[in-house]
Write an enzyme that holds these catalytic residues in place. Sequence first.
Site, PDB file in Angstrom:
ATOM      1  N   CYS A 190       0.846  -1.204   0.000  1.00  0.00           N
ATOM      2  CA  CYS A 190       0.000   0.000   0.000  1.00  0.00           C
ATOM      3  C   CYS A 190       0.882   1.255   0.000  1.00  0.00           C
ATOM      4  O   CYS A 190       1.480   1.590  -1.012  1.00  0.00           O
ATOM      5  CB  CYS A 190      -0.969  -0.035   1.171  1.00  0.00           C
ATOM      6  N   HIS A 239      -3.496  -5.365   0.054  1.00  0.00           N
ATOM      7  CA  HIS A 239      -3.013  -5.862   1.341  1.00  0.00           C
ATOM      8  C   HIS A 239      -3.025  -7.381   1.346  1.00  0.00           C
ATOM      9  O   HIS A 239      -3.983  -8.009   1.806  1.00  0.00           O
ATOM     10  CB  HIS A 239      -3.890  -5.336   2.473  1.00  0.00           C
ATOM     11  N   GLU A 244      -1.530  -9.430   3.170  1.00  0.00           N
ATOM     12  CA  GLU A 244      -1.442 -10.048   4.501  1.00  0.00           C
ATOM     13  C   GLU A 244      -2.797 -10.528   5.007  1.00  0.00           C
ATOM     14  O   GLU A 244      -2.879 -11.443   5.839  1.00  0.00           O
ATOM     15  CB  GLU A 244      -0.833  -9.063   5.514  1.00  0.00           C
TER      16      GLU A 244
END
Length: 321
Positions: free
Chosen positions: A154, A285, A287
Amino acid sequence: SLLQSQNLHELVRTALASTGGADSELKMDPPNLGDWQIMAEAIEKYDGKVKIALIGKYTGLQDSYLSVIKALKHAAIKCESHLDLLWVEATQLEKLDEDGNDKTQTAAYKEAWAVVESADGVIVPGGFGNRGFLGKMRAAEYCRTNKVPYLGVCLGFQAMVVEYCRSILGWDGANSTEFNEDTPHPVVIFMPEVDRENMGGTMRLGSRITKFTSSQKSTTQLMYNSKTEVSERHRHRYEVNPDKVEDIESGGKLQFVGRDETGTRMEVAELPRDEHPYYVGVQYHPEYQSRPLIPSPPFHGLVLAACGKLDSYLETQKEQN
């Protein structure tokens, strides 16, 4: 596992069955924890260690990066290594303090850079606001010039693009309009469909498709098992300026290898493998979808590169795909 050996699953089954009345019966297969058992036992035997520096602005509240921490741990497990996570406050990497005074001789500055220089890889995760952005850019520059594995997520993705434009393309003052609306080179801009006046509920959120667009399979695409498109979650208001993409790609080696379905929104950027072992940025993102047995591909790539195992892994991927 310990809980299985203590018959917890049978106690749960009995408790659930009892809620259905005296005549109810709940059938349940024995728990299958095979893969988890193998992973848990293997972790105890790992003797390798990988040092990853996390460059952030919320390092005083480490739960702010909980998803990132977990994704790094998942990747380390897959690489059969223990994660040694090094915390670095982004502002400590900047040459000047808030008042414009040189701080390169201060202990905090030297200690922060010593940590970065000791790391096997660096991650710059997401965030909001101007504080620490220059420090994140300096971390990206250090990794780019010293061939240190880097993953930008990001804002970390935007930082590496801005840094590249300043250092390689010579665009003095290049910036994100989030931090300087009068920048002569608006490399990152406010998304046109987002309401500037109302901040609540105006972000680009949720799962979105990223298509891999390079003619040769990029490192990131190979990490996703050579898929032509992937769905990852987003959370941002700013994006790489589509009007600058052609100049960025033609002026250097940084390439945007993943884009949205329209081809105008940049999602993944990286330097080719002959330029850098792993220099990758993603607007989304990754993750959020990482799991202990299935680590996020960009995080897995970072840790593989930091462990010196990426080359062999990619060769295997090419053979399988």
